[in-house]
Structure formats: structure tokens, C-alpha cells
Design a protein around this motif. Sequence first.
Motif, PDB file in Angstrom:
ATOM      1  N   GLY A 101       3.818   9.790   6.183  1.00 56.85           N
ATOM      2  CA  GLY A 101       2.517  10.185   5.672  1.00 56.85           C
ATOM      3  C   GLY A 101       1.581  10.745   6.721  1.00 56.85           C
ATOM      4  O   GLY A 101       0.363  10.742   6.530  1.00 56.85           O
ATOM      5  N   GLN A 142       1.238   4.059   5.181  1.00 56.23           N
ATOM      6  CA  GLN A 142       2.236   3.083   5.604  1.00 56.23           C
ATOM      7  C   GLN A 142       1.796   2.206   6.778  1.00 56.23           C
ATOM      8  O   GLN A 142       2.449   1.208   7.077  1.00 56.23           O
ATOM      9  N   GLU A 184       7.013  11.401  -0.812  1.00 53.71           N
ATOM     10  CA  GLU A 184       7.679  10.112  -0.696  1.00 53.71           C
ATOM     11  C   GLU A 184       8.715   9.949  -1.806  1.00 53.71           C
ATOM     12  O   GLU A 184       8.479  10.335  -2.955  1.00 53.71           O
TER      13      GLU A 184
END
Length: 389
Positions: free
Chosen positions: A53, A85, A132
Motif C-alpha cells: 500500500g 498495513q 490488494e
Amino acid sequence: MDIHEYQAKELLAGFGVPVPRGSVAYGADQAVYAATELGGWHWAVKAQIHSGGRGKAGGVKLCRTYGEVAAAAKAMLGATMVTSQTGPQGKVVNRLYVEVAEPFTRELYLGFVLDRKIERIRVIASAQGGMEIEDIAHSNPESILQIEVEPAVGLQPFQARELAFGLGLNIKQVSQAVTTILGCYRAFRDLDATMVEINPLVVTKDDRVVALDAKMSFDDNALFRRRKVAEMRDVAQEDPREAQASQHGLNYVGLEGDIGCIINGAGLAMATMDMIKYAGGEPANFLDVGGGASPERVQTAFNLVLSDKKVKAILVNIFAGINRCDWVAQGVVQAARNLKVPLIVRLAGTNVEEGNKIVRECGLPIITADSLADAAQKAVAAARAHVPA
């Protein structure tokens, strides 16, 4: 153990996986020098942290001039980057990766994970890359392709071709994708990895298939035979408590609760955390002191648990098989002398009578428990009643 993107690409390139040309940099001047050495007119400056990310958090900048490269490097280096994350605490950027930015027409996803339920390597691919895999599974699950690898024969070329064709690639692209898929599998197998992820795997305008980003994780227990991988460890990217625990042979994972746990055995630790949750509490950590829980190791474990300022109570749960309860009790008493939070101790197994006697007669306000359920309930009650000094 996780490694940085540039390190993962270095390892994967050694197994024939095509990656863009790039160079690591620790300062703005180094980043500009890397861009001049790489040549071209478009570069990607990427923050190197152990997290995905990064793009959404401003950790990837496309640059057209050396001035833009320098500005991007200065903005990233030393900054704390918060991604989806990392959690709210984020991670500090101490190094960058400057890479030739090539135009591409498609983004794909390719991942290899160890599926412990079926005891196989699972290969996951999707024609929707650049996001993701959890989001892909939620929004378009039918786009996800999966293969389970039979360990006796390994990943076969025909399986890699099936994946490549399933991604909608043409004949020329399929050949390169097969090379990438098989190379990633060999890297996973030969380096004792637990995860290899290329996201995105891109198709360039001239039909090349290139790993634009890469992540790898490894089995800590196998690092003794993977010295090259072990040398890639970046302790600065890890939880300081977990790094310290590793140095002392302890297994520690920080959590979000307020009940510190000191336990021997991973299975017992998981059961203890479950029991704390069942009793209405929240564990602050997973900590396995192992079979050789000497007084010194117990003291180290206490220091680790107490380094978390959220801890309002500590639960020690020891089942002594190889170990001895009296030995552990000595360490507990030694560590508890200046303790400012409630301590709950449950001992069972070898020399349990001697261990309980040491705890009872030490003169310290240690709460004892006869069973795991009793220990969990007392720990939750003590944490709720504790008022910090």
C-alpha cells in the motif's frame, strides 16, 4: 522474516524472473546518481518499508527530471509512512529504490503462499493486478485462478501455461509468464519462503512480462541455512520488542490488548489467549519462552512484556514437561520484586508443588491459579481493577 522490494527483486532475478533495472539509495544525492546511471527519462522513486500500500501513502513517485528525483527522495527519507498495513504508528523510510519506469498496458497479480491446511504451496493469479488480493477476492472472485502444487513433483510447466493462458496473455507473453511463474516457484522452494507476491506483474507495450513490484517473506526457522537471506534482515523495520525477543531465543508478537502473557509452548500460548478472550479480556502479546525457561529467560520475558505501556496485568502460564516449575518459579519471583502491575501465575507439570511453594512463600502479592480458566478470569479481573501508579 520480511525483506525489502529491491532485495526480493534481486533474489527473484537470480531465478530468471524479469525485473526493471534499479538501484538502492540512502540519500537524495545517491538517488539522483542512481537515476543518471540507469539512464532514460522516466524513473520511479519508491520508499522501501516492510509494507504494501505504499503507492496510496505517497511512497511511490514517478519522476521525469533529476530535480523531481531529488525532491521525491528528500520528501520520503526519514519520513514515517502510514499505510493500510503498518497500523497508525507507521514505519520510518530509511532507504529508497530508484527504478526505470517503463510504460505498460496491463497489470496482473501473481502470488505464492504456503497453505498450511492442505500442506501445499498454493499459486494464486488474477488478471486484475495493482490492487490488494483481498479486494480482488471481494469485488471479482471469479477472476482469481488457483493451483495447488504437489510437493512430490513440484510446479509443472503445463500448470504454469494454464495460468498464463487463464490470464488472457498472447503466445509471446505466455512464454515469458511461464518463465516468471516457474522462477518464482523455484525461489519459493529453494529459499524456504513462506510468501512470494508480484503485484503488479505488468505487460509492457513491447509484449514483455515484468515484475514491477515484489514481496517475499521467509521462515525464520530456516534462516540458519539461508545466510544470504538472513543478511537481508532490516531490524529497523521490525517491532523492537520482537527483534529483542529474537536475540534471546524468545517468540514474541505484540498485540493490542492489556493482559501480558508469558507462556511456554506455542499451543499453550494460543489456548491461553483464547481463554483470555473467552473471559472477556484482550491479550497484549503472544510470548513463548520455550522449553528452556530459565530464570534469566523469564526475566527477559518480563522485561519484554512490560515494555508495552498498555499492559495492566501479567499472566504466567507454565506447563513444565522438559522444564521444571520450581526453576520457573524462581525466575518469576526474581522478576516480580519491582513489579507495578498485578501478576497471575499458574504452574503445572514437573515439580509443581515445589514451584507453587516458592511462589506462595516469596512474600510478594502474586495471584495464583489452579487451572487455565481460573488464571484467565483472575487476569481479566485484575486488569480491570488495576489503577496505574
